[in-house]
Design a protein around this motif. Structure first.
Motif, mmCIF file in Angstrom:
data_model
loop_
_atom_site.group_PDB
_atom_site.id
_atom_site.type_symbol
_atom_site.label_atom_id
_atom_site.label_comp_id
_atom_site.label_asym_id
_atom_site.label_seq_id
_atom_site.Cartn_x
_atom_site.Cartn_y
_atom_site.Cartn_z
ATOM 1 N N SER A 24 0.698 -1.074 -0.055
ATOM 2 C CA SER A 24 -0.070 -0.038 -0.236
ATOM 3 C C SER A 24 0.893 1.425 -0.006
ATOM 4 C CB SER A 24 -0.884 0.062 1.143
ATOM 5 O OG SER A 24 -1.573 1.235 1.294
ATOM 6 N N ILE A 25 2.008 1.276 0.648
ATOM 7 C CA ILE A 25 2.958 2.336 0.706
ATOM 8 C C ILE A 25 3.549 2.873 -0.619
ATOM 9 C CG2 ILE A 25 4.852 3.259 1.749
ATOM 10 C CD1 ILE A 25 4.346 1.551 4.548
ATOM 11 N N GLU A 26 4.120 1.889 -1.213
ATOM 12 C CA GLU A 26 5.016 1.822 -2.374
ATOM 13 C C GLU A 26 3.872 2.674 -3.410
ATOM 14 O OE1 GLU A 26 8.348 -1.389 -2.738
ATOM 15 O OE2 GLU A 26 6.181 -1.787 -3.387
ATOM 16 N N PRO A 27 2.735 2.338 -3.853
ATOM 17 C CA PRO A 27 2.087 2.940 -4.783
ATOM 18 C C PRO A 27 1.557 4.456 -4.358
ATOM 19 C CG PRO A 27 0.504 1.210 -4.149
ATOM 20 C CD PRO A 27 2.011 1.041 -3.506
ATOM 21 N N LYS A 28 1.472 4.652 -3.190
ATOM 22 C CA LYS A 28 1.193 6.014 -2.577
ATOM 23 C C LYS A 28 2.174 6.948 -2.652
ATOM 24 C CE LYS A 28 -2.664 4.945 0.836
ATOM 25 N NZ LYS A 28 -2.927 3.407 0.233
ATOM 26 N N CYS A 29 3.646 6.277 -2.461
ATOM 27 C CA CYS A 29 4.796 7.352 -2.635
ATOM 28 C C CYS A 29 4.651 7.455 -4.170
ATOM 29 C CB CYS A 29 5.935 6.536 -2.271
ATOM 30 S SG CYS A 29 6.057 6.208 -0.265
ATOM 31 N N GLN A 30 4.446 6.595 -5.106
ATOM 32 C CA GLN A 30 4.534 7.180 -6.687
ATOM 33 C C GLN A 30 3.549 8.035 -6.876
ATOM 34 O OE1 GLN A 30 4.228 3.172 -8.370
ATOM 35 N NE2 GLN A 30 6.017 2.276 -7.777
ATOM 36 N N GLU A 31 2.562 7.940 -6.335
ATOM 37 C CA GLU A 31 1.199 8.893 -6.539
ATOM 38 C C GLU A 31 1.701 10.158 -5.838
ATOM 39 O OE1 GLU A 31 -3.423 9.345 -5.855
ATOM 40 O OE2 GLU A 31 -2.537 7.517 -5.663
ATOM 41 N N LEU A 32 2.125 10.460 -4.846
ATOM 42 C CA LEU A 32 2.578 11.760 -4.179
ATOM 43 C C LEU A 32 3.686 12.284 -5.374
ATOM 44 C CD1 LEU A 32 3.413 10.545 -0.447
ATOM 45 C CD2 LEU A 32 1.673 12.385 -1.618
ATOM 46 N N ASN A 33 4.663 11.418 -5.863
ATOM 47 C CA ASN A 33 5.791 11.924 -6.726
ATOM 48 C C ASN A 33 4.648 12.589 -8.046
ATOM 49 O OD1 ASN A 33 7.889 11.753 -5.140
ATOM 50 N ND2 ASN A 33 8.281 9.543 -5.760
ATOM 51 N N GLU A 34 4.167 11.696 -8.429
ATOM 52 C CA GLU A 34 2.974 12.133 -9.596
ATOM 53 C C GLU A 34 2.389 13.541 -9.393
ATOM 54 O OE1 GLU A 34 2.672 11.100 -12.838
ATOM 55 O OE2 GLU A 34 4.306 9.934 -12.366
ATOM 56 N N MET A 35 1.883 13.542 -8.186
ATOM 57 C CA MET A 35 1.150 14.933 -7.858
ATOM 58 C C MET A 35 2.083 15.929 -8.052
ATOM 59 S SD MET A 35 -0.967 13.887 -4.210
ATOM 60 C CE MET A 35 -1.860 12.351 -4.331
ATOM 61 N N LYS A 36 3.224 15.883 -7.312
ATOM 62 C CA LYS A 36 4.218 16.989 -7.429
ATOM 63 C C LYS A 36 4.386 17.201 -8.802
ATOM 64 C CE LYS A 36 7.352 14.979 -4.958
ATOM 65 N NZ LYS A 36 8.733 14.826 -4.181
ATOM 66 N N LYS A 37 4.658 16.354 -9.752
ATOM 67 C CA LYS A 37 5.219 16.599 -10.980
ATOM 68 C C LYS A 37 3.793 17.338 -11.775
ATOM 69 C CE LYS A 37 6.527 14.119 -15.286
ATOM 70 N NZ LYS A 37 6.555 12.861 -15.765
ATOM 71 N N LYS A 38 2.804 16.673 -11.545
ATOM 72 C CA LYS A 38 1.531 17.302 -12.218
ATOM 73 C C LYS A 38 1.316 18.990 -11.743
ATOM 74 C CE LYS A 38 -2.182 15.172 -13.282
ATOM 75 N NZ LYS A 38 -3.265 14.532 -12.848
ATOM 76 N N LEU A 39 1.437 19.148 -10.506
ATOM 77 C CA LEU A 39 1.368 20.510 -10.096
ATOM 78 C C LEU A 39 2.242 21.511 -10.647
ATOM 79 C CD1 LEU A 39 0.416 20.494 -6.187
ATOM 80 C CD2 LEU A 39 -0.986 21.476 -8.066
ATOM 81 N N THR A 40 3.676 20.964 -10.675
ATOM 82 C CA THR A 40 4.712 21.829 -11.160
ATOM 83 C C THR A 40 4.560 22.033 -12.694
ATOM 84 O OG1 THR A 40 6.390 20.896 -9.262
ATOM 85 C CG2 THR A 40 7.158 21.868 -11.464
ATOM 86 N N GLU A 41 4.122 21.152 -13.505
ATOM 87 C CA GLU A 41 3.987 21.308 -14.783
ATOM 88 C C GLU A 41 2.710 22.119 -15.137
ATOM 89 O OE1 GLU A 41 5.847 16.948 -16.325
ATOM 90 O OE2 GLU A 41 3.623 17.329 -16.264
#
Length: 224
Positions: free
Chosen positions: A127-144
């Motif tokens: 459960s933790i691993e995909p959530k960490c990946q999703e957090l990184n995707e959130m950061k990327k989408k916001l920045t872009e």
């Protein structure tokens, strides 16, 4: 009484061993629950913030406003400047959320490493691993999204400013041609030619190259 005391001692020893065995598991379970709760909070904040960003006027909307108000560019400039202020405000909020997301992602990786180090029963790694990946995707989408909004609006502001300069330049050229008769003496012809060369040189100061870059959005790209 002696038998009862012995029983109490044995029970205490059993409970102590049980607690030693399960304390770390309970702590890991609690850490996982806290991680998941913080993830839900950040996910909710991200959704709201991302929606706020994409609801800002996009390039086509601002360009349409400019086309409608071509005779008075001040309205379009004011609209763009106000939107840029909103983008800056949302950018600050995004940076705060990105910092929180980074901390939580690092915390999640720490939980995974701790469990792997202890070689104990895994609590929620899947459960933790995909959530960490999703957090990184959130950061990327916001920045872009923030960068794209700001860049396009700044380019549109530049486009409007340069178009106004070009219109003024064309008007000056038209007036210049109207002022000079076709037949001139040599001295006047030389002076007129010098003025014309100076006038043509003014075009280079407008620097249209900024709107010819391949990264410039198609509606604003200038071609010759």
């Amino acid at each position: 009484i002696s038998s009862a005391l012995t029983h109490v001692d044995n029970s205490e020893s059993v409970l102590l061993q049980f607690w030693i065995l399960h304390e770390s598991r309970l702590n890991r379970c609690l850490a996982l629950r806290r991680f998941e709760q913080r993830f839900k909070e950040i996910q909710s904040s991200f959704t709201q913030l991302y929606n706020d960003i994409i609801q800002l006027p996009d390039l086509n909307t601002s360009l349409h406003l400019f086309e409608c108000c071509r005779t008075d560019n001040s309205n379009t400039r004011e609209e763009i400047d106000q939107t840029l202020i909103q983008v800056d405000d949302l950018s600050e909020r995004a940076q705060t959320m990105i910092s929180h997301a980074t901390l939580l992602a690092n915390e999640g990786l720490g939980l995974i490493m701790e469990q792997q180090k202890q070689k104990s029963m895994a609590y929620g790694i899947d459960s933790i691993e995909p959530k960490c990946q999703e957090l990184n995707e959130m950061k990327k989408k916001l920045t872009e999204q923030v960068d794209e909004k700001r860049n396009n609006l700044q380019l549109l502001r530049t486009y409007i400013d340069k178009l106004e300069l070009i219109n003024d330049w064309c008007t000056r050229g038209k007036d210049m041609l109207a002022m000079h008769p076709i037949h001139l003496s040599n001295d006047k012809a030389i002076r007129s030619l010098s003025e014309l060369e100076h006038f043509l040189g003014d075009l280079s100061t407008i620097n249209l190259d900024e709107l010819q870059h391949s990264l410039t959005p198609e509606p604003l790209r200038v071609r010759f």
